[in-house]
Motif scaffolding. Sequence first.
Motif, PDB file in Angstrom:
ATOM      1  N   PRO A  55       0.829  -1.220   0.000  1.00  0.00           N
ATOM      2  CA  PRO A  55       0.000   0.000   0.000  1.00  0.00           C
ATOM      3  C   PRO A  55       0.860   1.265   0.000  1.00  0.00           C
ATOM      4  N   ASN A  60      -4.710  -1.342  -4.235  1.00  0.00           N
ATOM      5  CA  ASN A  60      -5.838  -1.340  -3.291  1.00  0.00           C
ATOM      6  C   ASN A  60      -6.927  -0.346  -3.654  1.00  0.00           C
ATOM      7  N   LYS A  63      -1.652   0.939   5.550  1.00  0.00           N
ATOM      8  CA  LYS A  63      -3.046   0.972   5.095  1.00  0.00           C
ATOM      9  C   LYS A  63      -3.833   2.017   5.876  1.00  0.00           C
ATOM     10  N   ASP A  95      -2.803   5.350   4.719  1.00  0.00           N
ATOM     11  CA  ASP A  95      -3.470   5.600   3.440  1.00  0.00           C
ATOM     12  C   ASP A  95      -4.862   6.181   3.672  1.00  0.00           C
TER      13      ASP A  95
END
Length: 454
Positions: free
Chosen positions: A200, A208, A424, A427
Motif C-alpha cells: 500500500p 488497493n 493501510k 493511506d
Amino acid sequence: MNINETYGKELPLWQLLSCREERVSKQQSLFDEFHLPLICFTLNIAGPVKRFSLADEAFFYGYNSIGDQLLNGGFAVKYAEYIERDSGFEGYFVIDGDVLEIKKTAVSIEESCPAHRLFDIDVIRPDGTKVSRSELDMAERKCLVCDNPAAVCGRSRAHGLDTIIERTHFLLRELVYGRKAEDIAKKAVKALLDEVYTTPKPGLVDRNNSGAHTDMDIALFEKSAHALRGYFRDISLMGMMAESCRGALSSLREIGKNAESTMLEATDGVNTHKGAIFSMGIMCYAVGFLMGQGEKITAEKLRKTCKEVCCDVMADFEGIADKAKRTAGEEFYLNHHIAGIRGEAFHGFPAVFDLALPFFEDIKRNGFGENEAGCIVLLQLMAQIEDTNVLKRGGIDGLMRCMTKAKHLLSVRLPLTELMDELKRFDEEMIRMNLSPGGCADLLALTYFADSII
C-alpha cells in the motif's frame, strides 16, 4: 596482425584481399560438406577502418536477426557460425530450402530499415553463384547516401568517401543506439508501472485503491506509462547522440511538451505522469549520454550527468517576484524556499542517489521483497522530502503532518506485517485529508529505474 591491434585502425589492401580469399575458402568448405545453399553475412563498412565497437555490435544484431527470421520462416538451418577476422565479423548459415525463398527473407531484412542498408546478406547456391534480386524481379539496392541505385552511384562516384563514411557511422549509431534506447525506454516504463503497483502507498493510486484521487486508477496509469515509451526512447537516443550533456535540459523541454500531449491524449486529459516526464526524461537522457560515451554506468556517474544536464534549471526561478501570475511551484519557492523537483534535478537527484537507492538496496539485501522494499522506501522519502504535491493540497500544516507520521512509522521499527497494516491506516488518513505525495512517488519510480540500470 592481431585482432586487437586492428581495432579502430586502417587495414592495408593486401590484408583486406587476404580476408576476402579466406571468406571464399570458408564458403567452399561449407559447400563441400553440406551441398546446400548458404547465407554469408557481412557488414558494408566504407573506408579502410573496418573494426570498431559500433560495427561489431551492429554485426551481432544483424546475425541474430537473420537467425530469428530463418527460424520464424520455418527454414531448416543445418549450420550456423560466425567468424572474427581483421576485416570484420562474418556470419554463415547453411539452409536446406529453396534459394529464392531464402533470398526473399534476406532482402526483407536488408530493406526493413535504412540502417540495414549496411547489411550484406549474400545467398549463394552450392555451385558458388549468388542469387540476385533481379531473379525475384526486385529493384537493386539503394545507395547509402541517396535513393538512387547503389551500383549507379558507385560507378559514377557520386558521393565522396568522407560522405559515405559519415553516413555509414550515422546509420550504425541509429541502429545500435536505437536498440539500446528501446531497452532504456522499456525499463523506464517498467519503473513507472512498478511504482503504481507498489502497495500500500499512502494517498497514492495502487492495487488497493485510487488514494486521494477521484479521476485516476491503476488502469489509467498503465495506459499513461505505455503511451510514454516512445518519448523515453527518443530522449535516450538524443542523449546517446549528444557530444555534451551540460545544460541540455533546455533542448529537452520541447520534446517533453510533446510527451505531455501524448500522455493527456492517452488519459483523456488526466495528469498522471507530468512530473515523471520531467524527472524520468532527464534520467533517461543521462543514461543514454553515458552509453553513447561508452561509460560504465554507476550511481555516481549517473547522478553527476543528471546534474550536468540540469545545471541551469534554477534559472526558472529568476525574476518570479515580479511576475503577475506565478505557478504553484514558483509560489512555493518564493514563499517557502522549496525548489521541489527542480532543486532535486539541479543537485543530481540526491533524494534518489543519497537516500532512496542505498536504502532500497539495503532493504532487499535483508530479505525483503521488492514491493515491501518499495513501500518502506516511499515512507523514507515521505519523511525526508518536502513534497510540493502535498504542500499544494494541504499547505504547510498538511506537509508537516505527512512528514511527521512517516518519520514516526520508521522510528518505531514495527514487524513487516504490522508496518503494512499501519501503511493501510496511513493511506486512509491521507485520503481523508486529500493528500497525495506524488513527488515522492516520482522519486520512487526513479529509484526503481536507477536500480534496473546500474
